[in-house]
Design a protein around this motif. Structure first.
Motif, PDB file in Angstrom:
ATOM      1  N   TYR A 180       0.832  -1.203   0.000  1.00 25.60           N
ATOM      2  CA  TYR A 180       0.000   0.000   0.000  1.00 25.60           C
ATOM      3  C   TYR A 180       0.868   1.255   0.000  1.00 25.60           C
ATOM      4  O   TYR A 180       0.609   2.200  -0.736  1.00 25.60           O
ATOM      5  N   LYS A 181       1.925   1.249   0.808  1.00 24.89           N
ATOM      6  CA  LYS A 181       2.843   2.395   0.834  1.00 24.89           C
ATOM      7  C   LYS A 181       3.495   2.589  -0.528  1.00 24.89           C
ATOM      8  O   LYS A 181       3.647   3.711  -1.008  1.00 24.89           O
ATOM      9  N   ARG A 182       3.891   1.502  -1.161  1.00 21.43           N
ATOM     10  CA  ARG A 182       4.508   1.571  -2.491  1.00 21.43           C
ATOM     11  C   ARG A 182       3.513   2.147  -3.509  1.00 21.43           C
ATOM     12  O   ARG A 182       3.864   2.975  -4.347  1.00 21.43           O
ATOM     13  N   GLU A 183       2.263   1.727  -3.412  1.00 25.00           N
ATOM     14  CA  GLU A 183       1.222   2.234  -4.314  1.00 25.00           C
ATOM     15  C   GLU A 183       1.028   3.742  -4.121  1.00 25.00           C
ATOM     16  O   GLU A 183       0.933   4.489  -5.093  1.00 25.00           O
ATOM     17  N   ILE A 184       1.007   4.197  -2.882  1.00 25.03           N
ATOM     18  CA  ILE A 184       0.857   5.618  -2.586  1.00 25.03           C
ATOM     19  C   ILE A 184       2.038   6.405  -3.136  1.00 25.03           C
ATOM     20  O   ILE A 184       1.878   7.454  -3.771  1.00 25.03           O
ATOM     21  N   ARG A 185       3.267   5.908  -2.918  1.00 24.29           N
ATOM     22  CA  ARG A 185       4.464   6.595  -3.425  1.00 24.29           C
ATOM     23  C   ARG A 185       4.420   6.703  -4.950  1.00 24.29           C
ATOM     24  O   ARG A 185       4.735   7.742  -5.522  1.00 24.29           O
ATOM     25  N   ASN A 186       4.017   5.622  -5.609  1.00 20.11           N
ATOM     26  CA  ASN A 186       3.926   5.646  -7.074  1.00 20.11           C
ATOM     27  C   ASN A 186       2.868   6.633  -7.552  1.00 20.11           C
ATOM     28  O   ASN A 186       3.075   7.344  -8.534  1.00 20.11           O
ATOM     29  N   ASN A 187       1.737   6.684  -6.872  1.00 18.67           N
ATOM     30  CA  ASN A 187       0.688   7.634  -7.248  1.00 18.67           C
ATOM     31  C   ASN A 187       1.159   9.077  -7.082  1.00 18.67           C
ATOM     32  O   ASN A 187       0.889   9.925  -7.933  1.00 18.67           O
ATOM     33  N   ILE A 188       1.851   9.361  -5.996  1.00 23.42           N
ATOM     34  CA  ILE A 188       2.366  10.719  -5.771  1.00 23.42           C
ATOM     35  C   ILE A 188       3.393  11.074  -6.836  1.00 23.42           C
ATOM     36  O   ILE A 188       3.384  12.178  -7.384  1.00 23.42           O
TER      37      ILE A 188
END
Length: 70
Positions: free
Chosen positions: A18-26
């Motif tokens: 989930y953290k990786r997904e958030i970082r990629n979205n940002i």
């Protein structure tokens, strides 16, 4: 980018995926924003050059008419 669908439990706030997904979205949002800013600056520069060219063209035509009349 490969997207994986996780269950709500696996996709909790503290999981690394989930953290990786958030970082990629940002990261993607920042790239989109920067490209839009660059495009806006380029368009403003192009528009200012165009209006400057129109003013100069009008001035030369007016000067030519004044020279021919005088």
């Amino acid at each position: 980018m490969k997207s994986t669908h996780l269950s709500p439990i696996e996709r909790g706030i503290l999981t690394s995926s989930y953290k990786r997904e958030i970082r990629n979205n940002i990261r993607n949002m920042k790239a989109d924003s920067l490209s839009k800013i660059k495009e806006s600056i380029a368009n403003q520069y192009s528009n200012s050059l165009s209006s400057t060219f129109e003013i100069l063209r009008f001035s030369f035509i007016l000067a030519a008419i004044l020279i021919l009349v005088a």
